[in-house]
Design a protein around this motif. Structure first.
Motif, PDB file in Angstrom:
ATOM      1  N   ALA A  53      10.862  18.722  24.192  1.00 33.25           N
ATOM      2  CA  ALA A  53       9.950  18.217  23.255  1.00 33.25           C
ATOM      3  C   ALA A  53       9.375  19.158  22.243  1.00 33.25           C
ATOM      4  O   ALA A  53       8.979  19.130  21.198  1.00 33.25           O
ATOM      5  N   CYS A  54       8.846  20.387  23.021  1.00 32.72           N
ATOM      6  CA  CYS A  54       8.324  21.151  22.209  1.00 32.72           C
ATOM      7  C   CYS A  54       9.353  22.142  21.318  1.00 32.72           C
ATOM      8  O   CYS A  54       9.004  22.444  20.019  1.00 32.72           O
ATOM      9  N   ALA A  55      10.801  22.109  21.751  1.00 36.85           N
ATOM     10  CA  ALA A  55      11.697  22.807  20.843  1.00 36.85           C
ATOM     11  C   ALA A  55      11.846  22.008  19.755  1.00 36.85           C
ATOM     12  O   ALA A  55      12.001  22.345  18.602  1.00 36.85           O
ATOM     13  N   ILE A  56      11.774  20.568  19.801  1.00 33.76           N
ATOM     14  CA  ILE A  56      12.060  19.997  18.548  1.00 33.76           C
ATOM     15  C   ILE A  56      10.749  19.582  17.713  1.00 33.76           C
ATOM     16  O   ILE A  56      10.948  19.579  16.626  1.00 33.76           O
ATOM     17  N   VAL A  57       9.705  19.975  18.359  1.00 32.10           N
ATOM     18  CA  VAL A  57       8.502  19.959  17.518  1.00 32.10           C
ATOM     19  C   VAL A  57       8.613  21.249  16.499  1.00 32.10           C
ATOM     20  O   VAL A  57       8.330  21.157  15.438  1.00 32.10           O
ATOM     21  N   LEU A  58       9.151  22.379  17.300  1.00 26.32           N
ATOM     22  CA  LEU A  58       9.439  23.447  16.323  1.00 26.32           C
ATOM     23  C   LEU A  58      10.502  23.484  15.239  1.00 26.32           C
ATOM     24  O   LEU A  58      10.591  24.295  14.355  1.00 26.32           O
ATOM     25  N   THR A  59      11.434  22.632  15.768  1.00 25.92           N
ATOM     26  CA  THR A  59      12.731  22.582  15.092  1.00 25.92           C
ATOM     27  C   THR A  59      12.612  21.712  13.814  1.00 25.92           C
ATOM     28  O   THR A  59      13.189  21.678  12.718  1.00 25.92           O
ATOM     29  N   SER A  60      11.569  20.367  13.928  1.00 26.21           N
ATOM     30  CA  SER A  60      11.492  19.351  12.892  1.00 26.21           C
ATOM     31  C   SER A  60      11.269  20.057  11.534  1.00 26.21           C
ATOM     32  O   SER A  60      11.900  19.485  10.476  1.00 26.21           O
ATOM     33  N   PRO A  61      10.123  21.057  11.469  1.00 28.27           N
ATOM     34  CA  PRO A  61      10.258  21.537  10.137  1.00 28.27           C
ATOM     35  C   PRO A  61      11.339  22.290   9.473  1.00 28.27           C
ATOM     36  O   PRO A  61      11.514  21.899   8.148  1.00 28.27           O
ATOM     37  N   PHE A  62      12.253  22.770  10.131  1.00 28.20           N
ATOM     38  CA  PHE A  62      13.272  23.157   9.698  1.00 28.20           C
ATOM     39  C   PHE A  62      14.131  22.123   8.928  1.00 28.20           C
ATOM     40  O   PHE A  62      14.923  22.234   7.924  1.00 28.20           O
ATOM     41  N   MET A  63      14.313  21.119   9.824  1.00 26.81           N
ATOM     42  CA  MET A  63      15.137  20.086   9.539  1.00 26.81           C
ATOM     43  C   MET A  63      14.595  19.314   8.129  1.00 26.81           C
ATOM     44  O   MET A  63      15.448  18.823   7.498  1.00 26.81           O
ATOM     45  N   LEU A  64      13.339  19.375   8.104  1.00 24.67           N
ATOM     46  CA  LEU A  64      12.572  18.687   6.870  1.00 24.67           C
ATOM     47  C   LEU A  64      12.725  19.547   5.536  1.00 24.67           C
ATOM     48  O   LEU A  64      12.515  19.163   4.477  1.00 24.67           O
ATOM     49  N   TYR A  65      13.019  21.033   5.662  1.00 24.27           N
ATOM     50  CA  TYR A  65      12.815  21.836   4.796  1.00 24.27           C
ATOM     51  C   TYR A  65      13.823  21.447   3.503  1.00 24.27           C
ATOM     52  O   TYR A  65      13.132  21.540   2.391  1.00 24.27           O
ATOM     53  N   PRO A  66      15.074  21.103   3.754  1.00 21.46           N
ATOM     54  CA  PRO A  66      15.680  20.688   2.409  1.00 21.46           C
ATOM     55  C   PRO A  66      15.157  19.487   1.831  1.00 21.46           C
ATOM     56  O   PRO A  66      14.951  19.422   0.296  1.00 21.46           O
ATOM     57  N   ALA A  67      14.898  18.350   2.732  1.00 20.20           N
ATOM     58  CA  ALA A  67      14.473  17.250   1.876  1.00 20.20           C
ATOM     59  C   ALA A  67      12.949  17.626   1.378  1.00 20.20           C
ATOM     60  O   ALA A  67      12.625  17.110   0.258  1.00 20.20           O
ATOM     61  N   ILE A  68      12.056  18.366   1.892  1.00 26.10           N
ATOM     62  CA  ILE A  68      10.720  18.762   1.203  1.00 26.10           C
ATOM     63  C   ILE A  68      11.057  19.602  -0.139  1.00 26.10           C
ATOM     64  O   ILE A  68      10.406  19.146  -1.052  1.00 26.10           O
ATOM     65  N   ASN A  69      11.896  20.244  -0.079  1.00 23.67           N
ATOM     66  CA  ASN A  69      12.161  21.219  -1.449  1.00 23.67           C
ATOM     67  C   ASN A  69      12.867  20.173  -2.213  1.00 23.67           C
ATOM     68  O   ASN A  69      12.564  20.409  -3.774  1.00 23.67           O
ATOM     69  N   ILE A  70      13.681  19.272  -2.131  1.00 24.99           N
ATOM     70  CA  ILE A  70      14.231  18.118  -2.935  1.00 24.99           C
ATOM     71  C   ILE A  70      13.048  17.135  -3.511  1.00 24.99           C
ATOM     72  O   ILE A  70      12.910  17.168  -4.777  1.00 24.99           O
ATOM     73  N   ILE A  71      12.266  16.857  -2.761  1.00 25.23           N
ATOM     74  CA  ILE A  71      11.101  16.010  -3.071  1.00 25.23           C
ATOM     75  C   ILE A  71      10.056  16.800  -3.996  1.00 25.23           C
ATOM     76  O   ILE A  71       9.548  16.164  -4.834  1.00 25.23           O
ATOM     77  N   GLU A  72       9.868  17.940  -3.600  1.00 27.68           N
ATOM     78  CA  GLU A  72       8.906  18.468  -4.518  1.00 27.68           C
ATOM     79  C   GLU A  72       9.283  19.004  -5.711  1.00 27.68           C
ATOM     80  O   GLU A  72       8.645  18.748  -6.950  1.00 27.68           O
ATOM     81  N   TYR A  73      10.927  19.162  -5.877  1.00 30.33           N
ATOM     82  CA  TYR A  73      11.333  19.315  -7.357  1.00 30.33           C
ATOM     83  C   TYR A  73      11.431  17.986  -7.847  1.00 30.33           C
ATOM     84  O   TYR A  73      10.976  18.018  -9.264  1.00 30.33           O
ATOM     85  N   CYS A  74      11.371  16.830  -7.571  1.00 34.97           N
ATOM     86  CA  CYS A  74      11.553  15.747  -8.100  1.00 34.97           C
ATOM     87  C   CYS A  74      10.005  15.246  -8.682  1.00 34.97           C
ATOM     88  O   CYS A  74       9.873  14.677  -9.678  1.00 34.97           O
ATOM     89  N   VAL A  75       9.151  15.597  -7.495  1.00 31.13           N
ATOM     90  CA  VAL A  75       7.619  15.185  -8.130  1.00 31.13           C
ATOM     91  C   VAL A  75       6.966  16.209  -8.918  1.00 31.13           C
ATOM     92  O   VAL A  75       6.332  16.061 -10.029  1.00 31.13           O
ATOM     93  N   PHE A  76       7.095  17.431  -8.644  1.00 28.82           N
ATOM     94  CA  PHE A  76       6.558  18.427  -9.619  1.00 28.82           C
ATOM     95  C   PHE A  76       7.354  19.139 -10.642  1.00 28.82           C
ATOM     96  O   PHE A  76       6.788  19.867 -11.699  1.00 28.82           O
ATOM     97  N   GLY A  77       8.630  19.099 -10.343  1.00 30.76           N
ATOM     98  CA  GLY A  77       9.608  19.623 -11.669  1.00 30.76           C
ATOM     99  C   GLY A  77       9.752  20.923 -11.168  1.00 30.76           C
ATOM    100  O   GLY A  77       9.405  21.584 -10.409  1.00 30.76           O
TER     101      GLY A  77
END
Length: 391
Positions: free
Chosen positions: A269-293
């Protein structure tokens, strides 16, 4: 210019593919049956290998990221489609991870309280998200390299323990009940889960770009997929043979109560908590690009920084809300759904479209069309089976 050696590239590839998805495989063998699931995993691995190899050819001819290749070959419309499926797949992975985390934390709480805990396991999703959200605010992933190393150690320890417990269960009690060679009723669910297991598609192009000698990635990919497939077949087979029809969607739920199993569940469970932000990183970058330009990353505004932190937090919270709604009862179906809806296009359809544009060989173009059409057909079929199973 990349600096990674072939050995480091192989390690990164294994790290990208061997994560939480492998823990869902024994439960998916219940849907597919033993023989069918093994054959299907090997078949999907072979198709993925072909698709990834032609993706490499397209990337090396155009350069850039997955989205850049799409825009060069087809225009902005396919770039945004790629963005959509990358966001959907990465957020889907994290949503399934959160269900997995809540199950493990629930079992740990029950064991430590001697089954007197009255808290439903799904509420632990919000405990996990409270730790994940602040980590998503970190802009540079290299600052979290320590977290990746810790997560890898925990995952490796967990997989070794799962193999030990399953082998011990088989040695003591023989094979589990009602093991099927093929489950004619639910085998379609196994297809989506098998594709979900090869969850590293989004990392293929970044690893190529990180290499000192990108032309050697083809060899790295062949070796990596072979190792990954062996690990998947081993874990899936051992888990299903050990517990039979009682195998849970999350195989760690089958482990016998005891200090070691509690440790495995907590550390995973701890490993996946630490892994999840890495998995979200591409999605976060894409969404930030779409929202903020474009160009937002160069701004030093404190107000803008916290607006971006809010968006990053919202991405993680949406994943948590989805996983809270699905619950542990629907975990195996949800994993299959993510594999069908989000991973099929990225793994099969779009690489076929890319290679069709960059090759002049008529026979290879026919192969590209077959790959894309096959991917689309399997997507529709598995989506139908999955939706029908929910209904």
């Amino acid at each position: 210019t990349g600096t990674a050696s072939t050995g480091k590239a192989l390690f990164m590839l294994l790290k990208a593919f061997v994560g939480t998805g492998v823990i869902f495989l024994p439960g998916s063998f219940v849907s597919g049956g033993l023989v069918f699931s093994i054959i299907l995993l090997i078949f999907i691995a072979a198709i993925c290998l072909v698709a990834f190899q032609i993706l490499i050819i397209a990337q090396q001819k155009t350069g850039g990221s997955y989205g850049d290749v799409a825009e060069v070959l087809y225009g902005p419309w396919l770039r945004y489609i790629v963005f959509f499926f990358l966001c959907l797949s990465q957020m889907g992975f994290v949503a399934s991870y959160l269900i997995f985390i809540s199950q493990n934390l629930g079992f740990v709480a029950n064991s430590l309280s001697h089954c007197t805990s009255t808290v439903d396991s799904k509420y632990y999703i919000w405990v996990a998200i409270a730790f994940i959200v602040p980590i998503t605010w970190v802009r540079k992933m290299e600052r979290l390299s320590w977290a990746a190393i810790i997560a890898d150690v925990f995952i490796l320890f967990g997989l070794i323990c799962v193999i030990y417990f399953c082998a011990d269960q088989i040695a003591r009690n023989g094979s589990g009940p009602n093991i099927l060679t093929i489950n004619s009723k639910d085998f379609g669910l196994m297809i989506g889960t098998a594709v979900f297991s090869f969850e590293g598609i989004g990392m293929v192009v970044p690893i190529i770009e990180s290499m000192r000698e990108p032309k050697k990635f083809s060899m790295v990919l062949n070796i990596g997929i072979a190792i990954v497939t062996c690990v998947f077949v081993l874990i899936g087979t051992l888990g299903y043979v050990a517990y039979g029809e009682h195998t849970q969607a999350n195989v760690t739920s089958n482990l016998p109560a005891g200090p070691l199993s509690i440790t495995v569940q907590f550390l995973y469970a701890c490993a996946i908590v630490l892994t999840s932000p890495f998995m979200l990183y591409p999605a976060i970058n894409i969404i930030e690009y779409c929202v903020f330009g474009d160009g937002h990353s160069r701004s030093k505004s404190l107000k803008l920084k916290w607006e971006k932190n809010f968006v990053r937090s919202l991405v993680a919270i949406v994943c948590a809300a989805v996983s809270f709604g699905v619950g542990s009862e629907g975990l195996n179906k949800f994993v299959s759904l993510v594999g069908s809806l989000a991973c099929m296009p990225l793994c099969f359809i779009i690489p076929g479209m890319f290679h069709y544009k960059v090759t002049d060989d008529y026979r290879k173009k026919i192969g590209d069309v077959i790959l894309a059409v096959w991917g689309f057909g399997i997507l529709i079929y598995t989506l139908y089976v999955n939706i029908n199973s929910w209904i």
